[in-house]
Design a protein around this motif. Structure first.
Motif, PDB file in Angstrom:
ATOM      1  N   ARG A 122      -4.058 -49.374 -39.758  1.00  0.00           N
ATOM      2  CA  ARG A 122      -4.875 -48.700 -39.116  1.00  0.00           C
ATOM      3  C   ARG A 122      -6.670 -49.244 -39.956  1.00  0.00           C
ATOM      4  N   ASP A 123      -6.605 -49.870 -40.769  1.00  0.00           N
ATOM      5  CA  ASP A 123      -8.200 -50.474 -41.403  1.00  0.00           C
ATOM      6  C   ASP A 123      -8.026 -51.310 -41.073  1.00  0.00           C
ATOM      7  N   ALA A 124      -9.265 -52.115 -39.875  1.00  0.00           N
ATOM      8  CA  ALA A 124      -9.469 -52.914 -39.407  1.00  0.00           C
ATOM      9  C   ALA A 124     -10.366 -53.723 -40.075  1.00  0.00           C
ATOM     10  N   GLY A 125     -10.686 -53.396 -41.256  1.00  0.00           N
ATOM     11  CA  GLY A 125     -11.466 -54.367 -41.756  1.00  0.00           C
ATOM     12  C   GLY A 125     -10.393 -55.267 -42.313  1.00  0.00           C
ATOM     13  N   GLN A 126      -9.420 -54.393 -43.378  1.00  0.00           N
ATOM     14  CA  GLN A 126      -8.496 -55.261 -44.345  1.00  0.00           C
ATOM     15  C   GLN A 126      -7.458 -55.848 -43.142  1.00  0.00           C
ATOM     16  N   LEU A 127      -7.601 -56.098 -41.457  1.00  0.00           N
ATOM     17  CA  LEU A 127      -6.939 -56.404 -41.143  1.00  0.00           C
ATOM     18  C   LEU A 127      -7.201 -57.644 -40.354  1.00  0.00           C
ATOM     19  N   ASP A 128      -8.927 -57.703 -39.773  1.00  0.00           N
ATOM     20  CA  ASP A 128      -9.211 -58.828 -39.336  1.00  0.00           C
ATOM     21  C   ASP A 128      -9.141 -59.815 -40.947  1.00  0.00           C
ATOM     22  N   ALA A 129      -9.286 -59.387 -41.939  1.00  0.00           N
ATOM     23  CA  ALA A 129     -10.063 -60.485 -43.182  1.00  0.00           C
ATOM     24  C   ALA A 129      -7.966 -61.180 -42.889  1.00  0.00           C
ATOM     25  N   LEU A 130      -7.400 -60.348 -43.343  1.00  0.00           N
ATOM     26  CA  LEU A 130      -5.923 -61.551 -43.101  1.00  0.00           C
ATOM     27  C   LEU A 130      -5.547 -61.451 -41.769  1.00  0.00           C
ATOM     28  N   ALA A 131      -6.147 -61.350 -41.278  1.00  0.00           N
ATOM     29  CA  ALA A 131      -6.359 -62.183 -39.758  1.00  0.00           C
ATOM     30  C   ALA A 131      -6.433 -63.733 -40.004  1.00  0.00           C
ATOM     31  N   ARG A 132      -8.267 -63.510 -40.192  1.00  0.00           N
ATOM     32  CA  ARG A 132      -8.781 -64.756 -40.871  1.00  0.00           C
ATOM     33  C   ARG A 132      -8.093 -65.060 -41.768  1.00  0.00           C
ATOM     34  N   GLU A 133      -7.608 -65.159 -42.319  1.00  0.00           N
ATOM     35  CA  GLU A 133      -7.178 -65.473 -43.632  1.00  0.00           C
ATOM     36  C   GLU A 133      -5.625 -66.582 -43.071  1.00  0.00           C
ATOM     37  N   SER A 134      -5.231 -65.868 -42.319  1.00  0.00           N
ATOM     38  CA  SER A 134      -3.769 -66.148 -41.793  1.00  0.00           C
ATOM     39  C   SER A 134      -3.458 -67.374 -40.950  1.00  0.00           C
ATOM     40  N   GLY A 135      -4.289 -66.852 -39.549  1.00  0.00           N
ATOM     41  CA  GLY A 135      -4.499 -66.912 -38.061  1.00  0.00           C
ATOM     42  C   GLY A 135      -3.661 -66.135 -37.620  1.00  0.00           C
ATOM     43  N   LEU A 136      -3.082 -65.005 -38.022  1.00  0.00           N
ATOM     44  CA  LEU A 136      -2.490 -64.835 -37.101  1.00  0.00           C
ATOM     45  C   LEU A 136      -2.683 -63.473 -35.977  1.00  0.00           C
TER      46      LEU A 136
END
Length: 342
Positions: free
Chosen positions: A36-50
């Motif tokens: 639900r946390d868009a900020g944390q999700l976006d950060a992990l997506a950028r970090e992982s490429g997923l």
């Protein structure tokens, strides 16, 4: 296993969720990050490429989008008293298996009570507590039982070197205490009881090199839900080393800190399981490092076995019922050392 199979990880940016995402990738599966946390999700997506999909348990349509096209979902987002039911509902709508890492006794009991009939009718596998607490103890107890169909007692003793809880552990613990009215749960005479006295302190004869240690008796964990769900054992007790119990209860204990490249903490564990029938006793034990990190191979192995048809039932089932327990434990050999009575 076909490459490219996608698995939605709800709560992917949490402490355990990150371990699960990494393990899925190691096994050739493709995680879809969700939470639900868009900020944390976006950060992990950028970090992982997923890929990432924001979803909330208050918004069923967002959960449907998060699970769209996925082969399975792993729920790593606590407290599970809040998240389990909505994510299971979404999994049933999508017709895909659901696995979670819940350690909350009442949340796991709710999953069995609420979804057993519906999941079985839908032919969907739902595995709650597929984690260090609940899943591992159940696998060990089931393996120790062997050909026994019933036993008088099961004892699961947790020899933790310490316990630095994550924020999620603290939140889940607070929810559980509130649901129990501040009491503690004990599984005796085939049912859960709630008590408000102090639990006993006793010595547990852990195998070497740990040896006997002081433990909190009746330090009840999710094993009291998973084990009796399929094994006829009226007395199921769990124990925790005194030092670990004090650390997890203290508000001053810090969160776990990574000490190796895999992100694991220095915490070590020994889970010692004893089942007794009449005058006969059987034992199983598992040793490893970091209870949060080891949850990832447990959950991911479960998903891979479900997706490849290596299951024994459908509906809501604990690890020991749905999987071949000795075989599952052998598959975890890169992560834990297992000792079973011959």
């Amino acid at each position: 296993m076909k490459s490219g199979r996608t698995v939605t990880v709800f709560g992917a940016y949490g402490h355990t969720g990150r371990f699960v995402v990494a393990r899925l990738r190691e096994r050739g599966l493709v995680p879809v990050l969700s939470g639900r946390d868009a900020g944390q999700l976006d950060a992990l997506a950028r970090e992982s490429g997923l890929g990432a999909r924001v979803a909330s348990v208050e918004d069923p349509a967002s959960l449907d989008r998060a699970l769209s096209g996925a082969s399975a979902v792993i729920n790593c987002a606590g407290p599970f008293a809040t998240t389990a039911a909505p994510v299971i509902e979404a999994a049933l709508r999508a017709g895909i298996p659901y696995v979670d890492v819940a350690a909350e006794i009442e949340a796991n009991a709710d999953t069995f009570a609420r979804f057993a009939d519906r999941a079985r009718a839908a032919g969907v596998v739902v595995v709650p507590a597929m984690a260090f607490y609940g899943g591992l103890g159940d696998l060990l107890a089931t393996a120790a039982m062997g050909e026994w169909t019933a036993a008088d007692e099961a004892h699961i003793a947790y020899g933790l070197s310490g316990w630095h809880p994550t924020p999620g552990t603290r939140t889940a613990g607070a929810v559980s205490r509130q649901r129990r009215g501040g009491g503690r749960a004990v599984f005796t005479k085939g049912r859960l009881e709630y008590r408000h006295d102090d639990p006993p302190v006793l010595q547990w004869p852990f195998p070497g090199p740990m040896g006997p240690r002081a433990v909190i008796g009746e330090f009840t964990m999710a094993d009291v839900v998973t084990i009796p769900s399929h094994l006829s054992i009226p007395e199921v007790r769990t124990y925790m080393t005194v030092e670990a119990a004090r650390e997890v209860s203290s508000p001053d204990t810090p969160a776990p800190a990574a000490v190796d490249v895999r992100g694991r903490s220095a915490q070590t564990f020994l889970v010692d399981v004893v089942v007794r029938s009449g005058g006969t006793e059987r034992r199983a034990a598992a040793r490893g490092q970091d209870i949060y990190a080891v949850t990832a191979p447990l959950a991911v192995e479960a998903v891979e076995r479900i997706l490849t048809g290596r299951t024994r039932t459908v509906g809501v089932a604990s690890a020991g019922e749905v999987f071949d327990a000795p075989g599952f434990l052998r598959a975890l050999s890169p992560h834990i050392t297992v000792e079973l009575d011959a």
